[in-house]
Design a protein around this motif. Structure first.
Motif, PDB file in Angstrom:
ATOM      1  N   VAL A 147       0.860  -1.182   0.000  1.00  0.00           N
ATOM      2  CA  VAL A 147       0.000   0.000   0.000  1.00  0.00           C
ATOM      3  C   VAL A 147       0.892   1.226   0.000  1.00  0.00           C
ATOM      4  O   VAL A 147       2.086   1.162   0.341  1.00  0.00           O
ATOM      5  CB  VAL A 147      -0.948   0.028   1.228  1.00  0.00           C
ATOM      6  CG1 VAL A 147      -1.898  -1.149   1.222  1.00  0.00           C
ATOM      7  CG2 VAL A 147      -0.153   0.063   2.522  1.00  0.00           C
ATOM      8  N   SER A 148       0.320   2.351  -0.366  1.00  0.00           N
ATOM      9  CA  SER A 148       1.071   3.599  -0.356  1.00  0.00           C
ATOM     10  C   SER A 148       1.180   4.137   1.068  1.00  0.00           C
ATOM     11  O   SER A 148       0.494   3.669   1.989  1.00  0.00           O
ATOM     12  CB  SER A 148       0.384   4.628  -1.253  1.00  0.00           C
ATOM     13  OG  SER A 148      -0.906   4.946  -0.750  1.00  0.00           O
ATOM     14  N   LEU A 149       2.049   5.126   1.250  1.00  0.00           N
ATOM     15  CA  LEU A 149       2.227   5.722   2.572  1.00  0.00           C
ATOM     16  C   LEU A 149       0.930   6.349   3.065  1.00  0.00           C
ATOM     17  O   LEU A 149       0.558   6.206   4.239  1.00  0.00           O
ATOM     18  CB  LEU A 149       3.341   6.768   2.521  1.00  0.00           C
ATOM     19  CG  LEU A 149       3.583   7.557   3.813  1.00  0.00           C
ATOM     20  CD1 LEU A 149       3.984   6.625   4.945  1.00  0.00           C
ATOM     21  CD2 LEU A 149       4.650   8.631   3.589  1.00  0.00           C
ATOM     22  N   GLU A 150       0.231   7.032   2.185  1.00  0.00           N
ATOM     23  CA  GLU A 150      -1.025   7.668   2.568  1.00  0.00           C
ATOM     24  C   GLU A 150      -2.048   6.632   3.026  1.00  0.00           C
ATOM     25  O   GLU A 150      -2.679   6.781   4.080  1.00  0.00           O
ATOM     26  CB  GLU A 150      -1.574   8.466   1.385  1.00  0.00           C
ATOM     27  CG  GLU A 150      -2.888   9.176   1.678  1.00  0.00           C
ATOM     28  CD  GLU A 150      -3.427   9.908   0.463  1.00  0.00           C
ATOM     29  OE1 GLU A 150      -4.470  10.569   0.589  1.00  0.00           O
ATOM     30  OE2 GLU A 150      -2.804   9.792  -0.613  1.00  0.00           O
ATOM     31  N   ASN A 151      -2.200   5.564   2.244  1.00  0.00           N
ATOM     32  CA  ASN A 151      -3.160   4.529   2.617  1.00  0.00           C
ATOM     33  C   ASN A 151      -2.736   3.807   3.892  1.00  0.00           C
ATOM     34  O   ASN A 151      -3.584   3.392   4.692  1.00  0.00           O
ATOM     35  CB  ASN A 151      -3.316   3.527   1.475  1.00  0.00           C
ATOM     36  CG  ASN A 151      -4.045   4.118   0.289  1.00  0.00           C
ATOM     37  OD1 ASN A 151      -4.748   5.118   0.416  1.00  0.00           O
ATOM     38  ND2 ASN A 151      -3.874   3.516  -0.877  1.00  0.00           N
TER      39      ASN A 151
END
Length: 596
Positions: free
Chosen positions: A440-444
């Motif tokens: 997953v991305s950092l934001e997610n």
């Protein structure tokens, strides 16, 4: 009887409990509602003109009901067995059983058999509903027999594990947590066997895979080995319990039991409002204020435990939760178990991310069981933090002290989070691991971590609220853990029905509303047992709906929506439970009547 007087007493007392009949009626009604809902959905989407149409419906319906029954039976068997043994320890009646003329075999097997009887009655009540599925066609009687045998064997194995852990560990929290870890590890071993050796070996190990194998027309070849594995688990765990029950309990009670009981009782008397910087002496059991301060309470001079003095914090409840053996000795075993869960989940995620095309369903399977086990463990710790005080007759001592409701409630809530810090932190670290591996991305990852933190605090507040609302420990534990299981397993079952039978939202609306309305009514009845309020009513109505939205968003990879929905739904529910717990504390606990 060969099982002894413990089993005879439990069997004689079980029919007198109203909850036994209510549970059977509710379980059978839920199964009937699922069958009726699925039939309405199918008849609305297509015409049923031939026996082949009904046969396909029967086969699909059985693949929905069988895993649901397996999950509920295993969890119920494990919980009932764990609570049954733990309550004997909490009430200090296990010592009376140990000094009686009971054989160790009669004590262990009697407790196990009495716990399994309740789950067996639930399975018996489900036989007529599963027989209805048989009438649709597409399912044979041997398939149903195999499904029930797998479910019964897995339930007995789970109860055996819980009984053994209950005799081994000190408190209900440790018993429930280690039992949950053992069940999740059992399932994880099956999934690892599926990954390395294929479905045939996995069906021999995992109950979930064994149920699906039993549903196949030729599932007998993989059905018998699974029974052999469960028999081995049952025999091994019970032999360990029979040969060690006295060593685990007699030695522990002789060395620590009486001292711990006196220490806790006297500390509860002295840990009221104290001067800042006061100290509790473990050698004298007295409160010794610093020079220049006047003591507010008389000194207790009876010798209790030898050791050095320790400074009491401003909130004495929080100090006691963290700095004493409030949750038993050797709680490090629970923490180590969660580290192993994290290692297993991380290994599966890392292995999948090394592939050219990672299987996101495998990553989900690696995450969800550990997250659900963590939520169950936090809930169990929170509810037992209240019920254990009642069982030890220490809760009344807290009520007659000058502790404020805010001190007691926040002391319990923060103490639960501090004691279960590994259980709380490990899922959050797993979110960071997902970011590090690129899943997953950092934001997610941040959204997932914040949503998980919200769920953990909700479970903490839920456990304390239910513990205050129900005087009987077994019922309080059942309601709190049942609420958590429903919000995830029940909603997931509704999603499975919608995906299996629905082709449009108009037709999927029926199972959705059935679960939402029924779940909302059940939640309100459980959470507002002694202190109903409009806020709890709104929370009960919104939680199933928004949990459905959150799970759907998680499966779609929309982490922001998961965080927003979880924050709104469970944040509001947390406030709805927390405000009455503090504001109506005196009414809930009997300090003052509602008319005062």
């Amino acid at each position: 009887m060969w099982l002894g007087p413990v089993f005879e007493r439990e069997i004689a007392m079980a029919p007198r409990a109203r909850g036994l009949y209510v549970a059977r009626a509710v379980y059978a009604s839920v199964l009937v509602a699922i069958v009726a809902t699925c039939w309405l959905v199918v008849t609305g989407t297509e015409s049923i003109d031939s026996a082949g149409d009904t046969a396909r419906f029967g086969a699909t319906l059985l693949r929905i009901l069988s895993p649901l029954q397996l999950v509920l039976a295993v969890l119920a068997a494990a919980m009932v067995a764990a609570v049954s043994v733990s309550m004997e320890k909490e009430r200090r009646t296990l010592e009376l059983l140990l000094i009686s003329r009971l054989y160790d075999r009669e004590l262990v097997l009697g407790k196990l058999a009495a716990s399994v009887v309740q789950v067996t009655l639930l399975l018996v009540s489900a036989i007529p509903i599963f027989a209805i599925v048989l009438l649709f066609g597409g399912v044979t009687a041997p398939q149903l027999i195999r499904v029930f045998l797998v479910t019964a064997a897995a339930s007995l194995a789970a109860a055996s594990i819980a009984t053994t852990v209950g005799f081994w560990r000190d408190t209900a929290f440790q018993t429930l947590s280690i039992t949950a870890f053992a069940i999740v590890a059992w399932m994880a071993c099956g999934e690892m066997c599926l990954f390395f050796f294929g479905p045939s070996v996995a069906a021999m190990i995992s109950p979930a895979r064994a149920v699906y194998a039993a549903l196949e027309p030729t599932g007998g070849s993989r059905f018998i080995p699974f029974l052999g594995v469960t028999v081995s688990i049952i025999a091994a765990t019970n032999l360990v319990a029979v040969f060690n029950v006295r060593r685990w309990n007699v030695a522990a009670d002789g060395k620590f039991g009486v001292q711990d009981a006196e220490y806790e009782s006297d500390d509860l008397l002295t840990l009221g409002r104290q001067p800042a910087g006061s100290r509790v002496s473990e050698q004298s059991g007295s409160v010794n204020p610093d020079p220049g301060n006047n003591p507010l309470r008389p000194t207790i001079t009876r010798d209790i435990v030898r050791g050095t003095s320790r400074e009491v914090w401003k909130n004495p409840i929080l100090w006691r939760e963290i700095c004493t053996r409030a949750y038993g000795r050797k709680i490090v075993v629970v923490r180590l178990a969660w580290m192993l869960l994290f290692a297993g989940s991380a290994a599966i995620i890392f292995g999948e991310m090394q592939k050219n095309r990672p299987d996101h369903s495998a990553i989900t399977i690696a995450i969800v069981p550990m997250v659900l086990a963590s939520l169950v463990a936090v809930t169990a710790l929170a509810v037992t933090s209240i019920t254990s005080e009642r069982d030890r007759n220490a809760f009344d001592l807290l009520l007659v002290s000058d502790l404020s409701p805010q001190e007691l409630i926040w002391g319990k809530l923060l103490g639960v989070l501090a004691v279960s810090r590994e259980i709380v932190i490990v899922p959050l670290v797993l979110c960071g691991f997902l970011v590090g591996t690129g899943a997953v991305s950092l934001e997610n990852g941040i959204y997932l971590a914040l949503g998980m933190a919200t769920l953990v605090f909700f479970c903490d507040v839920l456990g304390v609220h239910v513990g205050l609302s129900y005087e009987r420990s077994a019922r309080a534990i059942a309601v709190s853990l049942g609420t958590v299981v429903f919000l995830f397993v029940g909603v997931a079952t509704a999603m499975r029905i919608m995906v299996s039978f629905g082709s449009s939202f108009e037709l999927q609306l029926a199972p959705f509303l059935a679960v939402i309305v029924g779940g909302a009514v059940g939640l309100y009845a459980a959470l507002s047992a002694r202190n109903p309020s409009p806020a709890i009513g709104w929370a009960s109505a919104l939680l199933p709906v928004l949990t459905f939205v959150a799970i759907t968003s998680f499966l779609q990879g929309n982490a922001l929506q998961v965080f927003l929905v979880a924050g709104v739904a469970y944040g509001f529910a947390t406030a709805a439970l927390l405000v009455p717990a503090i504001g109506a504390f005196d009414t809930l606990t009997g300090r003052a009547s509602s008319l005062e």
